[in-house]
Design an enzyme around this catalytic site. Sequence first.
Site, PDB file in Angstrom:
ATOM      1  N   ASN A  49       0.764  -1.293   0.051  1.00  0.00           N
ATOM      2  CA  ASN A  49      -0.017  -0.086   0.074  1.00  0.00           C
ATOM      3  C   ASN A  49       1.202   1.230  -0.127  1.00  0.00           C
ATOM      4  OD1 ASN A  49      -2.112   1.595  -0.099  1.00  0.00           O
ATOM      5  ND2 ASN A  49      -3.000   0.921   1.927  1.00  0.00           N
ATOM      6  N   HIS A 134     -14.502  -5.544  11.315  1.00  0.00           N
ATOM      7  CA  HIS A 134     -14.027  -4.298  11.917  1.00  0.00           C
ATOM      8  C   HIS A 134     -15.026  -3.354  12.217  1.00  0.00           C
ATOM      9  CE1 HIS A 134      -9.569  -4.748  10.935  1.00  0.00           C
ATOM     10  NE2 HIS A 134     -10.043  -5.591  10.125  1.00  0.00           N
ATOM     11  N   ARG A 159     -13.068  -6.617  15.711  1.00  0.00           N
ATOM     12  CA  ARG A 159     -12.313  -5.642  16.064  1.00  0.00           C
ATOM     13  C   ARG A 159     -12.979  -4.218  16.488  1.00  0.00           C
ATOM     14  NH1 ARG A 159      -7.461  -2.892  12.339  1.00  0.00           N
ATOM     15  NH2 ARG A 159      -9.227  -1.475  11.775  1.00  0.00           N
ATOM     16  N   TYR A 171      -6.715   6.221  13.469  1.00  0.00           N
ATOM     17  CA  TYR A 171      -6.675   5.039  12.991  1.00  0.00           C
ATOM     18  C   TYR A 171      -7.788   4.364  12.884  1.00  0.00           C
ATOM     19  CZ  TYR A 171      -6.020   0.594  11.225  1.00  0.00           C
ATOM     20  OH  TYR A 171      -6.358  -0.674  10.845  1.00  0.00           O
ATOM     21  N   ASP A 222      -6.502  -2.367  17.588  1.00  0.00           N
ATOM     22  CA  ASP A 222      -5.379  -2.237  17.032  1.00  0.00           C
ATOM     23  C   ASP A 222      -4.799  -0.738  17.390  1.00  0.00           C
ATOM     24  OD1 ASP A 222      -4.367  -2.311  13.484  1.00  0.00           O
ATOM     25  OD2 ASP A 222      -3.213  -1.898  15.199  1.00  0.00           O
ATOM     26  N   HIS A 224      -2.067   0.391  16.469  1.00  0.00           N
ATOM     27  CA  HIS A 224      -1.404   0.848  15.156  1.00  0.00           C
ATOM     28  C   HIS A 224       0.032   1.639  15.476  1.00  0.00           C
ATOM     29  CE1 HIS A 224      -1.646   1.982  10.932  1.00  0.00           C
ATOM     30  NE2 HIS A 224      -2.324   0.852  10.847  1.00  0.00           N
ATOM     31  N   GLU A 248      -3.179  -5.145  19.224  1.00  0.00           N
ATOM     32  CA  GLU A 248      -2.336  -5.050  18.084  1.00  0.00           C
ATOM     33  C   GLU A 248      -1.349  -3.857  17.895  1.00  0.00           C
ATOM     34  OE1 GLU A 248      -4.593  -5.662  14.527  1.00  0.00           O
ATOM     35  OE2 GLU A 248      -2.936  -5.034  13.239  1.00  0.00           O
ATOM     36  N   GLU A 274       2.340  -7.095  11.167  1.00  0.00           N
ATOM     37  CA  GLU A 274       1.599  -6.896   9.845  1.00  0.00           C
ATOM     38  C   GLU A 274       2.756  -6.344   8.777  1.00  0.00           C
ATOM     39  OE1 GLU A 274      -1.784  -4.684  10.795  1.00  0.00           O
ATOM     40  OE2 GLU A 274      -0.866  -2.818   9.452  1.00  0.00           O
ATOM     41  N   ARG A 295       1.305 -11.782  13.229  1.00  0.00           N
ATOM     42  CA  ARG A 295       0.463 -11.135  12.008  1.00  0.00           C
ATOM     43  C   ARG A 295       1.123 -11.182  10.726  1.00  0.00           C
ATOM     44  NH1 ARG A 295      -3.888  -9.020  12.067  1.00  0.00           N
ATOM     45  NH2 ARG A 295      -3.681  -7.077  11.053  1.00  0.00           N
ATOM     46  N   HIS A 324      -2.626 -10.594   9.005  1.00  0.00           N
ATOM     47  CA  HIS A 324      -3.250  -9.348   8.290  1.00  0.00           C
ATOM     48  C   HIS A 324      -3.718  -9.740   7.143  1.00  0.00           C
ATOM     49  CE1 HIS A 324      -1.592  -5.327   6.245  1.00  0.00           C
ATOM     50  NE2 HIS A 324      -2.924  -5.042   7.163  1.00  0.00           N
ATOM     51  N   ASP A 328      -6.218  -3.570   1.594  1.00  0.00           N
ATOM     52  CA  ASP A 328      -5.445  -3.339   0.673  1.00  0.00           C
ATOM     53  C   ASP A 328      -4.415  -4.569   0.462  1.00  0.00           C
ATOM     54  OD1 ASP A 328      -4.779  -1.897   3.505  1.00  0.00           O
ATOM     55  OD2 ASP A 328      -2.809  -2.686   2.818  1.00  0.00           O
ATOM     56  N   GLU A 351      -7.594 -11.956   9.884  1.00  0.00           N
ATOM     57  CA  GLU A 351      -8.282 -10.663   9.600  1.00  0.00           C
ATOM     58  C   GLU A 351      -9.153 -10.740   8.350  1.00  0.00           C
ATOM     59  OE1 GLU A 351      -5.650  -7.334   9.519  1.00  0.00           O
ATOM     60  OE2 GLU A 351      -7.278  -5.955   9.215  1.00  0.00           O
ATOM     61  N   TRP A 414       2.100   6.741  12.102  1.00  0.00           N
ATOM     62  CA  TRP A 414       0.494   6.623  11.655  1.00  0.00           C
ATOM     63  C   TRP A 414       0.046   5.346  11.932  1.00  0.00           C
ATOM     64  CZ3 TRP A 414      -2.067   3.579   8.104  1.00  0.00           C
ATOM     65  CH2 TRP A 414      -3.512   3.759   7.942  1.00  0.00           C
TER      66      TRP A 414
HETATM   67  O1  LIG Z   1      -4.641  -4.250  11.128  1.00  0.00           O
HETATM   68  C1  LIG Z   1      -4.943  -3.551  10.025  1.00  0.00           C
HETATM   69  O2  LIG Z   1      -5.442  -4.139   9.220  1.00  0.00           O
HETATM   70  C2  LIG Z   1      -4.375  -2.408   9.761  1.00  0.00           C
HETATM   71  O3  LIG Z   1      -3.056  -2.101  10.500  1.00  0.00           O
HETATM   72  C3  LIG Z   1      -4.192  -2.001   8.510  1.00  0.00           C
HETATM   73  O4  LIG Z   1      -5.537  -1.574   8.060  1.00  0.00           O
HETATM   74  C4  LIG Z   1      -3.095  -1.113   7.873  1.00  0.00           C
HETATM   75  O5  LIG Z   1      -3.216   0.336   8.399  1.00  0.00           O
HETATM   76  C5  LIG Z   1      -3.047  -1.172   6.389  1.00  0.00           C
HETATM   77  O6  LIG Z   1      -3.109  -2.375   5.941  1.00  0.00           O
HETATM   78  C6  LIG Z   1      -2.082  -0.219   5.854  1.00  0.00           C
HETATM   79  O7  LIG Z   1      -2.086  -0.277   4.404  1.00  0.00           O
HETATM   80 MG   LIG Z   2      -2.845  -3.406  12.169  1.00  0.00          MG
END
Ligand SMILES: O=C(O)[C@@H](O)[C@@H](O)[C@H](O)[C@H](O)CO
Ligand SMILES: [Mg+2]
Length: 414
Positions: A49, A134, A159, A171, A222, A224, A248, A274, A295, A324, A328, A351, A414
């Site tokens: 991504n 999600h 989640r 996020y 998450d 993040h 996570e 991830e 992940r 993961h 994307d 996921e 981020w």
């Molecule tokens: O756990 C998850 O799915 C995230 O961390 C993702 O949405 C992540 O932000 C994206 O794959 C980034 O491209």
């Molecule tokens: Mg994640």
Amino acid sequence: MTLDRAGSAPNKHAIVDARVIVTCPGRNFVTVRIETRGGVHGIGDATLNGRELAVASYLTDHVLPCLIGRDARQIEDIWQFFYRGAYWRRGPVTMTAIAAVDVALWDIKAKTAGMPLYDLLGGASRRGVMVYGHANGGTIDETIEQARHYRAMGYKAIRLQSGVPGLAATYGVSRDKLFYEPADSARPTEQVWSTAKYLPTVPKLFEAAREALGWEVHLLHDVHHRLTPIEAGRLGKDLEPFRPFWLEDCTPAENQESFRLIRQHTTTPLAVGEVFNSVWDAKQLIDEQLIDYIRTTLVHAGGISHVRRIAHLAELNNVRTGFHGATDLSPACMGAALHFDLWVPNFGIQEYMRHTAETDAVFPHAYTFDQGELHPGDAPGHGVDIDEKLAATFPYRAASLPISRLEDGTMSDW
Ligand SMILES: O=C(O)[C@@H](O)[C@@H](O)[C@H](O)[C@H](O)CO
Ligand SMILES: [Mg+2]
């Protein structure tokens, strides 16, 4: 190295075509398609991504030309050629390119054997693959409302990501409720982050969720990559009364040792990986049982041949898989991952951010959802293909992930 022995019939397993397909059915995907002289083809996801064209170029310029003429059956030798032969080892671009080739070759091998990929890996170890959806919302109430929808759809695991009072964005919260696309503009948009505003919100979210949904459903969150280790220990401890399935990416994981500090303060299960692209990113975390779920999934860590090594190391250390599976990552990754999930003995959870109808049309697939589980199907191979004509109608569109700054302007994660 090819196996065309002098005087023998042409090797039907020889690779005669290998190409990169870039398409954007609502978001960018990169796919590798490989075909043998015998007419068997396989595909692999190569989507990274925000860096899609870097992988497409790496494949087109440095990988695929070296594939033509090789024997598609030699998956391991081809993997070693592209890993050791790169000299500049590892990294997300290299390992995503290698992954796409690897998964396409495993797809071909299973098709040639006339069996679903999970059978080739060792057979099914379970009936189906438990997935998590999600639920997200601007407020705790909106998030709980979404979580009720996921429960009604049959999800056993959800989640929870909610907005943070005082922050304009965070996020995992978006207008889309079944899928999530964070790469929202050609150049990175900026989001403001405040740990002080965030930390009190999550326990309130989980308390409300347990109140509304009860204790049967698994609840995940998450972070993040946004806390320091001691802040992560504090959040883990604050969530213990609500029994999360996992917390996570609670802190950036380059310094694997920092998870020792988190482990000292909380029994909340931890999931990481991830953004990892090889076993070396996780070896200490797994060897020292500093995490509970790994992940790292097929598309970004060298494909089945390498992630299988990570899963075996994890199995020795009571760590389970929790791949993961964001929007994307293409259906080609999801399909292959589900075969892996059905086989791997130390499976934890998968996921499952859904894809749009446009994406599903470009990537016809065999996997199905029922009662909170996905099943990859029993079609030979991994059960996912690409409609190249339709893919060609969706040209690439530049898109970048956001960046995050603290309220004083300091660059953050981020
Ligand atoms: O756990 C998850 O799915 C995230 O961390 C993702 O949405 C992540 O932000 C994206 O794959 C980034 O491209
Ligand atoms: Mg994640």
